[in-house]
Design a protein around this motif. Structure first.
Motif, PDB file in Angstrom:
ATOM      1  N   GLN A  92     115.372 117.797  36.848  1.00 28.15           N
ATOM      2  CA  GLN A  92     114.320 116.950  36.305  1.00 28.15           C
ATOM      3  C   GLN A  92     112.923 117.435  36.676  1.00 28.15           C
ATOM      4  OE1 GLN A  92     114.578 113.357  34.578  1.00 28.15           O
ATOM      5  NE2 GLN A  92     115.908 114.915  33.727  1.00 28.15           N
ATOM      6  N   ILE A 112     113.564 107.253  25.510  1.00 27.16           N
ATOM      7  CA  ILE A 112     115.017 107.290  25.506  1.00 27.16           C
ATOM      8  C   ILE A 112     115.433 108.493  26.342  1.00 27.16           C
ATOM      9  CG2 ILE A 112     115.546 106.020  23.395  1.00 27.16           C
ATOM     10  CD1 ILE A 112     115.216 109.770  23.437  1.00 27.16           C
ATOM     11  N   GLU A 158     116.624 106.576  32.194  1.00 27.94           N
ATOM     12  CA  GLU A 158     116.776 107.796  33.001  1.00 27.94           C
ATOM     13  C   GLU A 158     118.203 108.348  32.860  1.00 27.94           C
ATOM     14  OE1 GLU A 158     114.392 109.585  34.347  1.00 27.94           O
ATOM     15  OE2 GLU A 158     112.898 108.087  33.816  1.00 27.94           O
ATOM     16  N   SER A 159     118.280 109.520  32.284  1.00 28.64           N
ATOM     17  CA  SER A 159     119.575 110.128  31.977  1.00 28.64           C
ATOM     18  C   SER A 159     120.453 110.317  33.218  1.00 28.64           C
ATOM     19  CB  SER A 159     119.364 111.475  31.274  1.00 28.64           C
ATOM     20  OG  SER A 159     118.565 112.341  32.054  1.00 28.64           O
ATOM     21  N   ARG A 192     107.909 103.490  21.186  1.00 25.69           N
ATOM     22  CA  ARG A 192     106.622 102.984  21.691  1.00 25.69           C
ATOM     23  C   ARG A 192     106.267 101.647  21.043  1.00 25.69           C
ATOM     24  NH1 ARG A 192     104.780 106.345  26.005  1.00 25.69           N
ATOM     25  NH2 ARG A 192     106.242 108.052  25.897  1.00 25.69           N
TER      26      ARG A 192
HETATM   27  N1  GSH Z   1     113.429 111.588  32.872  1.00 28.15           N
HETATM   28  C1  GSH Z   1     113.848 110.992  31.628  1.00 28.15           C
HETATM   29  C2  GSH Z   1     113.094 111.691  30.482  1.00 28.15           C
HETATM   30  C3  GSH Z   1     113.087 110.845  29.218  1.00 28.15           C
HETATM   31  C4  GSH Z   1     112.258 111.507  28.119  1.00 28.15           C
HETATM   32  O1  GSH Z   1     111.340 112.289  28.382  1.00 28.15           O
HETATM   33  N2  GSH Z   1     112.602 111.165  26.859  1.00 28.15           N
HETATM   34  C5  GSH Z   1     111.930 111.749  25.729  1.00 28.15           C
HETATM   35  C6  GSH Z   1     112.928 112.451  24.824  1.00 28.15           C
HETATM   36  S1  GSH Z   1     113.876 113.638  25.689  1.00 28.15           S
HETATM   37  C7  GSH Z   1     111.276 110.632  24.905  1.00 28.15           C
HETATM   38  O2  GSH Z   1     111.756 109.536  24.862  1.00 28.15           O
HETATM   39  N3  GSH Z   1     110.169 110.935  24.228  1.00 28.15           N
HETATM   40  C8  GSH Z   1     109.539 110.016  23.343  1.00 28.15           C
HETATM   41  C9  GSH Z   1     108.221 109.533  23.837  1.00 28.15           C
HETATM   42  O3  GSH Z   1     107.818 109.920  24.954  1.00 28.15           O
HETATM   43  O4  GSH Z   1     107.605 108.772  23.113  1.00 28.15           O
HETATM   44  C10 GSH Z   1     115.362 111.092  31.468  1.00 28.15           C
HETATM   45  O5  GSH Z   1     115.977 111.955  32.113  1.00 28.15           O
HETATM   46  O6  GSH Z   1     115.955 110.277  30.747  1.00 28.15           O
END
Ligand code: GSH
Length: 205
Positions: free
Chosen positions: A101, A56, A68-69, A42
């Protein structure tokens, strides 16, 4: 292929999906770790330089950034056997990735995160109210997977594909969110099938 850097938090299942895809394809990836609990995704530098969405994983391809994974897995696997050649099977693979997702990850992965990282005692009132909702939705997702896997060894086209990678990532650690996988025998058999494939790596690797 351009130089690849995975911006990640290693214990995240979404990041593991990309590492697992790369491992199956023998593609080397440089890894860069961020502490999401300290808000490192952030920071102004991350938001302006890596992902304006503040999350990430992000796969860096040369000078370009791909958040996006599912998109990152697709980029790595494009043209490989991890994506079905048949038009219907390819769309069916995407169906399961989109479903992951929307119906799986927001429930199964979120409870793992809330219990394992945030801590039950630190949940907000709104999160506490959502606990039974996410539990029920997570169980519904696992039940749907179990019914599907009772009929077929892998999710799409009868062969291992990105759909299996996307769904394996958070399912195999679902116990962290309080889900008992013993209730889902076909899912358990599929988890074993995936984990014994050549090229498999663990989330801790
Ligand atoms: N839809 C996204 C989801 C990404 C996501 O939610 N990442 C989380 C970790 S799994 C994250 O970065 N969280 C930290 C935050 O929101 O500050 C994907 O598939 O990459």
């Amino acid at each position: 292929m351009s130089n690849l850097i995975l911006h990640e938090y290693a214990q995240s299942g979404n990041c593991y999906k990309i590492r697992l895809t790369a491992a199956h394809l023998g593609i080397p990836i440089e890894r860069r770790e961020y502490d999401i609990m300290a808000g490192e995704t952030r920071s102004p530098a991350f938001l302006s330089g890596v992902n304006a969405n503040g999350r990430i994983p992000v796969l860096q391809v040369g000078d370009d950034y791909l958040p996006e994974s599912s998109a990152a897995c697709f980029y790595l696997a494009d043209g490989s056997a991890l994506i079905p050649a048949d038009r219907f099977d390819r769309a069916d693979m995407l169906r399961w990735m989109f479903w992951e997702q929307y119906n799986h990850e927001p429930n199964v992965a979120t409870l793992r995160f809330w219990y394992g990282w945030v801590g039950e005692e630190n949940l907000t009132e709104a999160q506490r109210l959502l606990l039974p909702v996410k539990r029920e939705a997570g169980e519904a997702a696992l039940t749907l997977m179990d019914e599907h896997l009772a009929r077929t060894p892998f999710f799409a086209g009868g062969r291992f594909s990105l759909a299996d990678i996307a769904l394996y990532a958070y399912t195999h650690v679902a116990d962290g969110g309080g889900f008992d996988l013993h209730h889902y025998p076909a899912v358990q058999a599929w988890l074993d099938r995936v984990a014994t494939l050549p090229g498999h790596i663990a989330i801790t690797d």
